[in-house]
Design an enzyme around this catalytic site. Structure first.
Site, PDB file in Angstrom:
ATOM      1  N   GLU A   1       0.874  -1.180   0.000  1.00  0.00           N
ATOM      2  CA  GLU A   1       0.000   0.000   0.000  1.00  0.00           C
ATOM      3  C   GLU A   1       0.900   1.215   0.000  1.00  0.00           C
ATOM      4  OE1 GLU A   1      -2.003  -0.646   3.628  1.00  0.00           O
ATOM      5  OE2 GLU A   1      -3.481  -1.995   2.763  1.00  0.00           O
TER       6      GLU A   1
ATOM      7  N   TYR B   1       7.495   1.783  -7.800  1.00  0.00           N
ATOM      8  CA  TYR B   1       6.771   0.519  -7.767  1.00  0.00           C
ATOM      9  C   TYR B   1       6.250   0.151  -9.154  1.00  0.00           C
ATOM     10  CZ  TYR B   1       6.956   1.450  -2.737  1.00  0.00           C
ATOM     11  OH  TYR B   1       7.383   1.725  -1.464  1.00  0.00           O
TER      12      TYR B   1
END
Length: 162
Positions: A117, A129
């Protein structure tokens, strides 16, 4: 006179209980609500389900922790619980090094997927990411409380390893 540049060495290894204060300091400089040294010590003690990987930086005989990542593995999945780099070492590739090691660890643990998250406004982490192959699979509205402003939303991201 010759000028010699000190050689900087880095390596990543498992954090030890003695590292918990340094990890808490780095985390506190990285997030609105930092984790305490006691919380870090508990994470380190949760081995082998939880792995706290510290990036150690040595220069001129002095070693410091430049950053760390915490990975939890269970039932064929892994989750990045947190990643933090000391502010003085940011934008040096250490976040990527830590993530790559976390992914290697998840692969060795036979995880089929890795989840994390991230605050959707984190302009450093979200592109990192994505570049590593993570895809957004969900969004948690008002997930991150803020002291001075509205709560921020979290992106739930996933990377398939298998």
């Amino acid at each position: 006179m010759k000028w010699f540049r000190r050689q900087v060495r880095t390596h990543i290894d498992e954090a030890m209980a003695d590292d918990s204060r340094a990890l808490a300091d780095i985390h506190g400089h990285s997030f609105e609500r930092g984790w305490s040294a006691e919380e870090m010590r508990a994470m380190i003690a949760a081995h082998p389900v939880v792995h706290v990987l510290a990036l150690r930086r040595s220069e001129g005989g002095k070693a410091t922790i430049a950053g760390f990542v915490i990975v939890r593995s269970a039932a064929g999945e892994a989750e990045i619980l947190t990643l933090a780099v000391d502010p003085q070492y940011r934008r040096s590739g250490y976040g990527r090094l830590l993530m790559e090691e976390a992914l290697r660890h998840a692969y060795r643990e036979r995880a089929e997927a890795v989840f994390l998250e991230v605050d959707e406004t984190n302009r450093a982490a979200v592109p990192l990411y994505a570049a590593l192959g993570f895809e957004t699979v969900g969004r948690r509205a008002r997930y991150y409380e803020r002291q001075d402003g509205p709560a921020g939303s979290a992106l739930v991201m996933k990377l398939r390893l298998g």
